[in-house]
Design an enzyme around this catalytic site. Structure first.
Site, mmCIF file in Angstrom:
data_model
loop_
_atom_site.group_PDB
_atom_site.id
_atom_site.type_symbol
_atom_site.label_atom_id
_atom_site.label_comp_id
_atom_site.label_asym_id
_atom_site.label_seq_id
_atom_site.Cartn_x
_atom_site.Cartn_y
_atom_site.Cartn_z
ATOM 1 N N GLY A 12 0.787 -1.230 0.000
ATOM 2 C CA GLY A 12 0.000 0.000 0.000
ATOM 3 C C GLY A 12 0.821 1.283 0.000
ATOM 4 N N ARG A 65 -19.408 -12.119 -6.678
ATOM 5 C CA ARG A 65 -19.863 -11.593 -5.384
ATOM 6 C C ARG A 65 -18.952 -10.441 -4.917
ATOM 7 N NH1 ARG A 65 -22.389 -9.202 -2.865
ATOM 8 N NH2 ARG A 65 -22.391 -9.178 -0.612
ATOM 9 N N ARG A 89 -5.544 -8.462 -8.886
ATOM 10 C CA ARG A 89 -6.651 -9.266 -9.436
ATOM 11 C C ARG A 89 -7.035 -8.676 -10.770
ATOM 12 N NH1 ARG A 89 -9.001 -13.723 -6.346
ATOM 13 N NH2 ARG A 89 -8.304 -13.363 -4.229
ATOM 14 N N ILE A 90 -7.502 -9.545 -11.660
ATOM 15 C CA ILE A 90 -8.072 -9.075 -12.921
ATOM 16 C C ILE A 90 -9.545 -8.778 -12.651
ATOM 17 C CG2 ILE A 90 -8.641 -9.752 -15.286
ATOM 18 C CD1 ILE A 90 -5.717 -9.615 -15.024
ATOM 19 N N LEU A 91 -10.002 -7.612 -13.067
ATOM 20 C CA LEU A 91 -11.434 -7.293 -12.926
ATOM 21 C C LEU A 91 -12.177 -7.894 -14.118
ATOM 22 C CD1 LEU A 91 -10.854 -3.603 -11.808
ATOM 23 C CD2 LEU A 91 -11.842 -5.406 -10.367
ATOM 24 N N ASN A 105 -4.737 2.228 -13.384
ATOM 25 C CA ASN A 105 -3.775 1.304 -12.781
ATOM 26 C C ASN A 105 -2.366 1.868 -12.908
ATOM 27 O OD1 ASN A 105 -2.854 -1.175 -11.607
ATOM 28 N ND2 ASN A 105 -2.278 -1.902 -13.646
ATOM 29 N N HIS A 107 1.676 0.501 -13.074
ATOM 30 C CA HIS A 107 2.428 -0.735 -13.320
ATOM 31 C C HIS A 107 3.928 -0.417 -13.355
ATOM 32 C CE1 HIS A 107 3.116 -4.798 -14.659
ATOM 33 N NE2 HIS A 107 3.968 -4.313 -15.537
#
Ligand code: GAR
Length: 201
Positions: A12, A65, A89-91, A105, A107
């Site tokens: 973070g 979910r 994570r891939i959305l 994003n 990178h």
């Protein structure tokens, strides 16, 4: 004030750097909440310490979910921008489609070189002399959407993986808020894949 949600999976440090720029007023935005797929992420602990609402996305109940939960929070808090800061994570394409050009994003390489989750190590081991940082809009593919900004970082012969990581993170922490500032002010225009900042420059 522009409202953003930040998604983290790890330490973070990018989230903290953005939060500091919000607090200082350099970035005129509010962090509505910080979400993670990992309940033990250091980034979530830091977000709590900084006083932000935190959300753990229930990926253990499946991607649909988890994204539904995220979507509910975004809508209930009128969040305008979804900022990924080390979210690993891939959305889903459904989610990306719903928030087209509203998900950003960062990178740690000069995309399209070295996409994936170990870009700094991959580029160091490959032996590149120049690498860097990319901020981009998120599309359906990993580390692929239209590029908003890039900054180069040179790999010196004396660099170790650790020293390169440090230089990359330093570049990230400066480039991300500057790019979001331009983005939130509405100055970017899309020309095909190219993202152009409108003048005056
Ligand atoms: C950052 O280097 C970010 O660019 C990278 O994860 C790190 C998170 O660090 N993201 C990716 O590799 C995305 N493919 P942080 O948790 O300390 O901000």
């Amino acid at each position: 004030m522009t409202k953003m949600a930040i998604l983290v999976s790890g330490r973070g440090t990018n989230m903290v750097a953005l939060a500091q720029r919000c607090f200082s007023g350099d970035l005129k935005a509010d962090i509505s909440f910080v979400a993670s797929d990992k309940k033990d992420a250091l980034g979530i602990k830091k977000a709590r310490e900084m006083g932000f609402e935190t959300i753990i996305l229930p990926y253990n109940e499946g991607m649909a979910r988890a994204e539904e939960h995220l979507n509910e929070k975004i809508l209930s808090q009128s969040v305008e921008w979804i900022v990924l800061a080390g979210f690993m994570r891939i959305l889903s394409s459904d989610f990306v489609g719903k928030y087209r050009d509203k998900i950003v994003n960062i990178h740690p390489s000069l995309l399209p070189a070295f996409p994936g989750t170990s870009a700094i190590k991959d580029s160091f081991e490959y032996g590149v002399k120049v690498t860097g940082v990319t901020v981009h809009l998120v599309d359906e593919l990993m580390d692929h959407g239209p590029i908003l900004s890039q900054r180069e970082v040179r790999v010196e012969d004396s660099d170790t993986l650790e020293s390169l990581e440090e230089k990359i993170h330093e570049a990230e922490h400066d480039l991300y808020w500057r790019t979001l500032k331009e983005l939130f002010s509405g100055r970017y225009r899309k020309k095909g894949r190219r993202m152009i900042i409108e003048g005056p420059y």
